[in-house]
Design a protein around this motif. Structure first.
Motif, PDB file in Angstrom:
ATOM      1  N   ILE A   1       9.401  -0.777 -24.671  1.00  0.00           N
ATOM      2  CA  ILE A   1      10.718  -1.975 -23.818  1.00  0.00           C
ATOM      3  C   ILE A   1      11.644  -1.378 -23.761  1.00  0.00           C
ATOM      4  O   ILE A   1      12.321  -0.495 -24.517  1.00  0.00           O
ATOM      5  N   MET A   2      12.524  -1.955 -22.592  1.00  0.00           N
ATOM      6  CA  MET A   2      13.919  -1.140 -22.767  1.00  0.00           C
ATOM      7  C   MET A   2      14.786  -1.662 -21.969  1.00  0.00           C
ATOM      8  O   MET A   2      14.261  -2.419 -20.841  1.00  0.00           O
ATOM      9  N   ASP A   3      16.187  -2.139 -22.622  1.00  0.00           N
ATOM     10  CA  ASP A   3      17.141  -2.955 -22.336  1.00  0.00           C
ATOM     11  C   ASP A   3      18.126  -3.237 -21.484  1.00  0.00           C
ATOM     12  O   ASP A   3      18.548  -3.734 -21.325  1.00  0.00           O
TER      13      ASP A   3
ATOM     14  N   THR B   1       4.481  -0.924 -30.046  1.00  0.00           N
ATOM     15  CA  THR B   1       5.873  -1.399 -29.644  1.00  0.00           C
ATOM     16  C   THR B   1       6.693  -0.602 -29.971  1.00  0.00           C
ATOM     17  O   THR B   1       7.514   0.207 -30.741  1.00  0.00           O
ATOM     18  N   HIS B   2       7.609   0.679 -28.655  1.00  0.00           N
ATOM     19  CA  HIS B   2       8.340   1.739 -28.948  1.00  0.00           C
ATOM     20  C   HIS B   2       9.801   0.701 -28.411  1.00  0.00           C
ATOM     21  O   HIS B   2       9.908   0.841 -26.803  1.00  0.00           O
ATOM     22  N   LEU B   3      10.656   0.035 -29.290  1.00  0.00           N
ATOM     23  CA  LEU B   3      11.984  -1.001 -28.535  1.00  0.00           C
ATOM     24  C   LEU B   3      12.535   0.164 -27.942  1.00  0.00           C
ATOM     25  O   LEU B   3      13.553   0.344 -29.370  1.00  0.00           O
ATOM     26  N   MET B   4      12.923   0.023 -27.630  1.00  0.00           N
ATOM     27  CA  MET B   4      14.712   1.637 -26.933  1.00  0.00           C
ATOM     28  C   MET B   4      15.514  -0.439 -26.787  1.00  0.00           C
ATOM     29  O   MET B   4      15.980  -0.361 -25.630  1.00  0.00           O
ATOM     30  N   ILE B   5      16.136  -0.491 -27.567  1.00  0.00           N
ATOM     31  CA  ILE B   5      16.488  -1.733 -27.320  1.00  0.00           C
ATOM     32  C   ILE B   5      17.592  -1.639 -28.094  1.00  0.00           C
ATOM     33  O   ILE B   5      17.313  -1.793 -29.842  1.00  0.00           O
TER      34      ILE B   5
ATOM     35  N   VAL C   1       9.410  10.896 -33.203  1.00  0.00           N
ATOM     36  CA  VAL C   1      10.235  12.219 -32.830  1.00  0.00           C
ATOM     37  C   VAL C   1       9.927  12.027 -31.419  1.00  0.00           C
ATOM     38  O   VAL C   1       9.576  12.121 -30.356  1.00  0.00           O
ATOM     39  N   MET C   2      11.414  11.444 -30.970  1.00  0.00           N
ATOM     40  CA  MET C   2      11.423  11.334 -29.153  1.00  0.00           C
ATOM     41  C   MET C   2      11.397  12.843 -28.480  1.00  0.00           C
ATOM     42  O   MET C   2      12.479  14.047 -28.964  1.00  0.00           O
ATOM     43  N   THR C   3      10.921  13.610 -27.264  1.00  0.00           N
ATOM     44  CA  THR C   3      10.950  14.845 -27.498  1.00  0.00           C
ATOM     45  C   THR C   3      11.552  15.540 -25.839  1.00  0.00           C
ATOM     46  O   THR C   3      11.678  16.161 -25.712  1.00  0.00           O
TER      47      THR C   3
ATOM     48  N   ASN D   1      15.144  12.855 -24.525  1.00  0.00           N
ATOM     49  CA  ASN D   1      16.192  11.637 -24.631  1.00  0.00           C
ATOM     50  C   ASN D   1      15.223   9.972 -23.573  1.00  0.00           C
ATOM     51  O   ASN D   1      14.999  10.560 -22.529  1.00  0.00           O
ATOM     52  N   PRO D   2      15.180   9.097 -24.227  1.00  0.00           N
ATOM     53  CA  PRO D   2      14.696   7.988 -24.043  1.00  0.00           C
ATOM     54  C   PRO D   2      15.080   7.200 -22.473  1.00  0.00           C
ATOM     55  O   PRO D   2      16.022   7.485 -22.513  1.00  0.00           O
ATOM     56  N   GLY D   3      14.403   6.939 -21.928  1.00  0.00           N
ATOM     57  CA  GLY D   3      14.755   6.565 -20.692  1.00  0.00           C
ATOM     58  C   GLY D   3      14.238   6.039 -19.693  1.00  0.00           C
ATOM     59  O   GLY D   3      13.514   4.907 -18.848  1.00  0.00           O
TER      60      GLY D   3
ATOM     61  N   GLY E   1       7.565  11.505 -17.604  1.00  0.00           N
ATOM     62  CA  GLY E   1       8.081  12.646 -16.937  1.00  0.00           C
ATOM     63  C   GLY E   1       9.737  13.336 -16.261  1.00  0.00           C
ATOM     64  O   GLY E   1       9.615  14.820 -16.336  1.00  0.00           O
ATOM     65  N   GLN E   2       9.597  13.479 -18.099  1.00  0.00           N
ATOM     66  CA  GLN E   2      10.325  14.818 -18.187  1.00  0.00           C
ATOM     67  C   GLN E   2      10.647  15.999 -19.175  1.00  0.00           C
ATOM     68  O   GLN E   2       9.277  15.757 -19.607  1.00  0.00           O
ATOM     69  N   GLN E   3      11.212  16.587 -19.016  1.00  0.00           N
ATOM     70  CA  GLN E   3      10.302  17.612 -19.333  1.00  0.00           C
ATOM     71  C   GLN E   3      10.559  17.804 -21.127  1.00  0.00           C
ATOM     72  O   GLN E   3      11.466  17.964 -21.155  1.00  0.00           O
TER      73      GLN E   3
ATOM     74  N   VAL F   1       4.995  11.772 -31.652  1.00  0.00           N
ATOM     75  CA  VAL F   1       5.210  12.899 -30.466  1.00  0.00           C
ATOM     76  C   VAL F   1       5.569  11.587 -29.205  1.00  0.00           C
ATOM     77  O   VAL F   1       4.604  11.525 -28.557  1.00  0.00           O
ATOM     78  N   ASP F   2       6.686  11.793 -27.903  1.00  0.00           N
ATOM     79  CA  ASP F   2       7.400  11.038 -27.051  1.00  0.00           C
ATOM     80  C   ASP F   2       7.796  11.670 -26.017  1.00  0.00           C
ATOM     81  O   ASP F   2       8.969  11.638 -26.492  1.00  0.00           O
ATOM     82  N   GLY F   3       7.222  11.953 -25.132  1.00  0.00           N
ATOM     83  CA  GLY F   3       8.145  12.633 -23.785  1.00  0.00           C
ATOM     84  C   GLY F   3       7.706  13.983 -24.024  1.00  0.00           C
ATOM     85  O   GLY F   3       7.928  15.081 -24.293  1.00  0.00           O
ATOM     86  N   GLY F   4       7.011  13.933 -22.454  1.00  0.00           N
ATOM     87  CA  GLY F   4       7.094  15.578 -22.276  1.00  0.00           C
ATOM     88  C   GLY F   4       5.220  15.725 -22.582  1.00  0.00           C
ATOM     89  O   GLY F   4       5.936  16.969 -22.384  1.00  0.00           O
TER      90      GLY F   4
ATOM     91  N   LEU G   1       0.233  11.413 -30.076  1.00  0.00           N
ATOM     92  CA  LEU G   1       0.935  11.777 -28.904  1.00  0.00           C
ATOM     93  C   LEU G   1       0.860  10.392 -27.691  1.00  0.00           C
ATOM     94  O   LEU G   1      -0.044  10.224 -27.800  1.00  0.00           O
ATOM     95  N   VAL G   2       2.485  11.071 -27.534  1.00  0.00           N
ATOM     96  CA  VAL G   2       2.322   9.398 -26.556  1.00  0.00           C
ATOM     97  C   VAL G   2       2.741  10.278 -25.225  1.00  0.00           C
ATOM     98  O   VAL G   2       2.956  11.658 -24.815  1.00  0.00           O
ATOM     99  N   ALA G   3       1.606   9.955 -24.498  1.00  0.00           N
ATOM    100  CA  ALA G   3       1.493  10.445 -22.742  1.00  0.00           C
ATOM    101  C   ALA G   3       1.925   9.849 -22.075  1.00  0.00           C
ATOM    102  O   ALA G   3       0.834   9.103 -21.587  1.00  0.00           O
ATOM    103  N   GLY G   4       2.257   9.336 -20.855  1.00  0.00           N
ATOM    104  CA  GLY G   4       2.522   8.313 -20.187  1.00  0.00           C
ATOM    105  C   GLY G   4       2.403   9.471 -18.816  1.00  0.00           C
ATOM    106  O   GLY G   4       1.403   9.172 -18.061  1.00  0.00           O
ATOM    107  N   SER G   5       3.062  10.178 -18.312  1.00  0.00           N
ATOM    108  CA  SER G   5       2.618  10.848 -16.445  1.00  0.00           C
ATOM    109  C   SER G   5       1.434  11.448 -16.674  1.00  0.00           C
ATOM    110  O   SER G   5       0.783  10.993 -15.493  1.00  0.00           O
ATOM    111  N   ALA G   6       1.479  12.371 -17.815  1.00  0.00           N
ATOM    112  CA  ALA G   6      -0.276  12.658 -18.264  1.00  0.00           C
ATOM    113  C   ALA G   6      -1.572  12.605 -17.788  1.00  0.00           C
ATOM    114  O   ALA G   6      -2.161  12.378 -16.806  1.00  0.00           O
TER     115      ALA G   6
HETATM  116  C1  DX5 Z   1      10.261   7.515 -22.148  1.00  0.00           C
HETATM  117  C2  DX5 Z   1       9.454   7.264 -23.416  1.00  0.00           C
HETATM  118  C3  DX5 Z   1       8.123   7.923 -22.555  1.00  0.00           C
HETATM  119  C4  DX5 Z   1       7.695   7.874 -22.181  1.00  0.00           C
HETATM  120  C5  DX5 Z   1       7.481   9.240 -21.744  1.00  0.00           C
HETATM  121  O1  DX5 Z   1      11.712   7.084 -22.692  1.00  0.00           O
HETATM  122  O2  DX5 Z   1       9.318   6.502 -24.333  1.00  0.00           O
HETATM  123  O3  DX5 Z   1       7.374   6.876 -24.148  1.00  0.00           O
HETATM  124  O4  DX5 Z   1       6.937   7.145 -21.045  1.00  0.00           O
HETATM  125  O5  DX5 Z   1       6.529   9.265 -20.698  1.00  0.00           O
HETATM  126  P1  DX5 Z   1       5.775  10.948 -20.139  1.00  0.00           P
HETATM  127  O6  DX5 Z   1       4.868  11.309 -20.856  1.00  0.00           O
HETATM  128  O7  DX5 Z   1       5.681  10.548 -18.834  1.00  0.00           O
HETATM  129  O8  DX5 Z   1       6.605  12.263 -20.692  1.00  0.00           O
END
Ligand code: DX5
Ligand code: ZN
Length: 220
Positions: free
Chosen positions: A40-42, A69-73, A140-142, A144-146, A149-151, A178-181, A198-203
């Protein structure tokens, strides 16, 4: 929430097809995902906008998996009850997004939901010391959130190991996510550092076979 020592995988729908989210959520469930991760991004706390409680509520009808739910707000306290009503199971707020973090975590738990806190790469794990007894989850954000597909930023994994140690020392029970990359190349590092989830989006969503990818991320 934890199932023994099994690593949980929480696919993030941020990288899914937004035109077909109900189907995407079902694909996660049939592919063996453990939780659905909803970002959730604001547009203020992070430079991107996604969706809010109405979308969470609409998707709730299409899955039985826990909604993470991950509130980035900013000022998440204003919206906690709305995400509860929408069907969130785990509500994670950012340490950097409000002054009265402790109050918001209590608010989440009073609703009977799991309370999580997330820290961006520049926030040290030690900032959470006073909050540890109030936490069901530390995210733990791995990156920078937003954005997806980042490393992965490797130094962030040291915080995972520190949080494992802090949990042991204080006999706490929180899970570490963990979340990101996170992908087939980095999942092992995250698991070795001590991540439980493990959170994984693009993978996940860029793979040909979601089920195979989710299993590969568990490194079994
Ligand atoms: C980024 C989000 C992540 C994102 C991760 O701000 O919090 O949950 O979806 O995406 P990938 O796994 O592609 O780095
Ligand atoms: Zn996220």
């Amino acid at each position: 929430m934890a199932e023994g020592n099994r690593t949980l995988v929480a696919p993030s729908i941020l990288s899914a097809d937004f035109g077909h989210l109900a189907e995407e959520v079902k694909r996660i469930e049939s592919g063996g995902g453990d939780w659905i991760h909803l970002d959730i991004m604001d547009g203020v706390f992070v430079p991107n906008i996604t969706f809010g409680p109405p979308m969470v509520s609409a998707l709730r009808r299409h899955s039985r998996l826990p909604f993470d739910t991950h509130l980035m707000i900013i000022n998440p306290e204003k919206y906690v009850s709305k995400f509860v009503d929408a069907g969130a199971d785990i509500i994670t707020i950012h340490y950097e997004a409000t002054v009265h973090v402790h109050r918001v975590l209590s608010q989440i738990r009073e609703f009977g939901k799991k309370a999580g806190i997330s820290i961006v790469p520049s926030t040290p794990a030690a900032m959470l010391t006073e909050l540890l007894p109030e936490l069901d989850l530390i995210l733990v954000m791995t990156v920078n959130p937003g954005f997806g597909g980042q490393q992965l930023i490797p130094q962030t994994l040291q915080k995972v190991s520190q949080l494992v140690e802090m949990r042991h020392r204080g006999e706490h029970r929180y899970l570490i996510e963990v979340d990101g990359g996170i992908n087939g190349g980095t999942c092992k590092l995250a698991i070795e550092a001590g991540a439980d989830v493990l959170v994984a989006g693009s993978a996940v969503f860029e793979s040909e076979n979601i089920e195979k990818e989710i299993n590969a991320l568990r490194c079994r």
